[in-house]
Design a protein around this motif. Structure first.
Motif, PDB file in Angstrom:
ATOM      1  N   CYS A  65     -49.762 -42.178   6.600  1.00  0.00           N
ATOM      2  CA  CYS A  65     -50.900 -41.605   4.966  1.00  0.00           C
ATOM      3  C   CYS A  65     -50.857 -42.053   4.077  1.00  0.00           C
ATOM      4  O   CYS A  65     -49.895 -42.533   3.647  1.00  0.00           O
ATOM      5  CB  CYS A  65     -49.969 -40.004   5.171  1.00  0.00           C
ATOM      6  N   THR A 113     -55.128 -36.442  -0.454  1.00  0.00           N
ATOM      7  CA  THR A 113     -54.680 -36.915   0.834  1.00  0.00           C
ATOM      8  C   THR A 113     -55.807 -37.867   1.218  1.00  0.00           C
ATOM      9  O   THR A 113     -57.191 -38.009   1.475  1.00  0.00           O
ATOM     10  CB  THR A 113     -54.399 -36.531   1.745  1.00  0.00           C
ATOM     11  N   GLU A 130     -58.006 -33.004   0.794  1.00  0.00           N
ATOM     12  CA  GLU A 130     -56.939 -31.893   0.493  1.00  0.00           C
ATOM     13  C   GLU A 130     -56.027 -32.640  -0.480  1.00  0.00           C
ATOM     14  O   GLU A 130     -55.488 -33.711  -0.787  1.00  0.00           O
ATOM     15  CB  GLU A 130     -55.926 -31.319   1.511  1.00  0.00           C
ATOM     16  N   TYR A 180     -46.840 -33.596   5.197  1.00  0.00           N
ATOM     17  CA  TYR A 180     -46.863 -32.782   4.878  1.00  0.00           C
ATOM     18  C   TYR A 180     -45.659 -32.216   3.646  1.00  0.00           C
ATOM     19  O   TYR A 180     -45.167 -33.150   2.788  1.00  0.00           O
ATOM     20  CB  TYR A 180     -45.683 -31.689   5.991  1.00  0.00           C
ATOM     21  N   ALA A 215     -49.228 -28.738   6.441  1.00  0.00           N
ATOM     22  CA  ALA A 215     -49.735 -30.249   6.784  1.00  0.00           C
ATOM     23  C   ALA A 215     -50.988 -30.408   5.634  1.00  0.00           C
ATOM     24  O   ALA A 215     -51.983 -29.839   6.076  1.00  0.00           O
ATOM     25  CB  ALA A 215     -49.769 -30.253   7.817  1.00  0.00           C
ATOM     26  N   PHE A 216     -51.010 -31.488   5.482  1.00  0.00           N
ATOM     27  CA  PHE A 216     -52.577 -31.766   4.461  1.00  0.00           C
ATOM     28  C   PHE A 216     -53.490 -32.189   5.321  1.00  0.00           C
ATOM     29  O   PHE A 216     -53.123 -33.842   5.666  1.00  0.00           O
ATOM     30  CB  PHE A 216     -52.700 -32.772   2.697  1.00  0.00           C
ATOM     31  N   GLN A 217     -54.921 -32.716   5.108  1.00  0.00           N
ATOM     32  CA  GLN A 217     -55.543 -33.253   5.883  1.00  0.00           C
ATOM     33  C   GLN A 217     -56.397 -33.949   4.887  1.00  0.00           C
ATOM     34  O   GLN A 217     -56.239 -34.194   3.698  1.00  0.00           O
ATOM     35  CB  GLN A 217     -56.616 -32.328   6.815  1.00  0.00           C
ATOM     36  N   ALA A 218     -56.753 -35.395   5.273  1.00  0.00           N
ATOM     37  CA  ALA A 218     -57.817 -36.120   3.808  1.00  0.00           C
ATOM     38  C   ALA A 218     -58.692 -35.316   4.201  1.00  0.00           C
ATOM     39  O   ALA A 218     -59.122 -34.314   4.168  1.00  0.00           O
ATOM     40  CB  ALA A 218     -58.803 -37.466   5.013  1.00  0.00           C
ATOM     41  N   GLY A 264     -47.850 -37.218  12.242  1.00  0.00           N
ATOM     42  CA  GLY A 264     -49.095 -37.580  13.200  1.00  0.00           C
ATOM     43  C   GLY A 264     -48.301 -39.147  13.393  1.00  0.00           C
ATOM     44  O   GLY A 264     -47.682 -39.552  13.052  1.00  0.00           O
ATOM     45  N   SER A 302     -52.250 -37.931   7.148  1.00  0.00           N
ATOM     46  CA  SER A 302     -51.786 -36.582   7.144  1.00  0.00           C
ATOM     47  C   SER A 302     -50.167 -36.650   6.718  1.00  0.00           C
ATOM     48  O   SER A 302     -49.760 -37.869   7.335  1.00  0.00           O
ATOM     49  CB  SER A 302     -51.481 -35.430   8.446  1.00  0.00           C
ATOM     50  N   SER A 325     -55.908 -40.378   3.572  1.00  0.00           N
ATOM     51  CA  SER A 325     -56.395 -40.795   5.176  1.00  0.00           C
ATOM     52  C   SER A 325     -55.089 -40.348   6.119  1.00  0.00           C
ATOM     53  O   SER A 325     -54.346 -40.155   4.892  1.00  0.00           O
ATOM     54  CB  SER A 325     -56.762 -41.716   5.550  1.00  0.00           C
TER      55      SER A 325
END
Ligand SMILES: *[C@@H]1O[C@H](CO)[C@@H](O)[C@H](O)[C@H]1NC(C)=O
Length: 183
Positions: free
Chosen positions: A164, A115, A136, A121, A131-134, A160, A119, A117
């Motif tokens: 993504c 990931t 991950e 899931y 849910a992945f954040q930048a 969001g 998010s 930028s």
């Protein structure tokens, strides 16, 4: 009088240069993480795995990568792992639009998804959700070629109100079942 002014000026310059040298205290340096000479493995190299069981149900595991070696990859030694049981076959940059919601599906290949930028899931058939954040990383091998009793599938989509962005690295590694945190 002129001499006195000169003396004052020189004193000020001297004081300033001393202050400049002593300077404000440097901001604290983050405590060093282990280098290859101090530790055999990185302490906390995380990745998420979407894995399939033999029945073809899908699950999520939070894993910590090991199997690194000490390698002068670019110059000085660093932790390196480059064996993932197959070769990289394709590199893809992709962007998921806001609101994208994928039905049950399996990925086109065994792959890592990084990931970059925004998010997104994954939701697995056991009800698992992540849910992945930048920054991950996901590894998944629930492809149509999985040896599971049925094709192991999952849901995914954007989280969001911004798109993504992802980097996907496909491998020709053989899909497995019941293999949790393989790296
Ligand atoms: C990966 O590439 C190496 C070097 O070309 C080759 O020897 C090996 O058989 C390949 N492995 C797979 C699974 O394709």
């Amino acid at each position: 009088m002129r001499d006195l002014n000169l003396v004052i000026l020189l004193s000020l310059l001297l004081v300033n240069s001393v202050n400049a040298r002593n300077g404000p205290a440097p901001s604290p340096v983050p405590s060093p993480t282990p280098s290859p000479s101090e530790s055999s493995q990185p302490l906390d190299f995380k990745y998420i795995q979407l894995w399939a069981d033999a029945d073809g149900e899908t699950h999520i595991a939070q894993c910590r990568m090991s199997g690194f070696r000490e390698d002068a990859y670019s110059s000085l030694p660093q932790f390196v792992r480059d064996d993932f049981g197959g070769n990289t076959t394709k590199l893809i940059f992709t962007e998921l639009s806001v609101g994208l919601t994928q039905p049950l599906h399996s990925p086109p290949a065994v792959q890592f998804v990084v990931t970059l930028s925004g998010s997104w899931y994954i939701e697995t058939t056991d009800g698992g959700y992540y849910a992945f954040q930048a920054g991950e990383v996901l590894f998944q091998d629930n492809t149509a070629k999985s040896p599971a009793a049925k094709i192991p599938e999952h849901y995914s989509g954007t989280v969001g109100d911004v798109p993504c962005q992802q980097m996907v690295i496909q491998l020709n590694r053989t899909p497995n079942v019941d293999s949790v945190c393989p790296f």
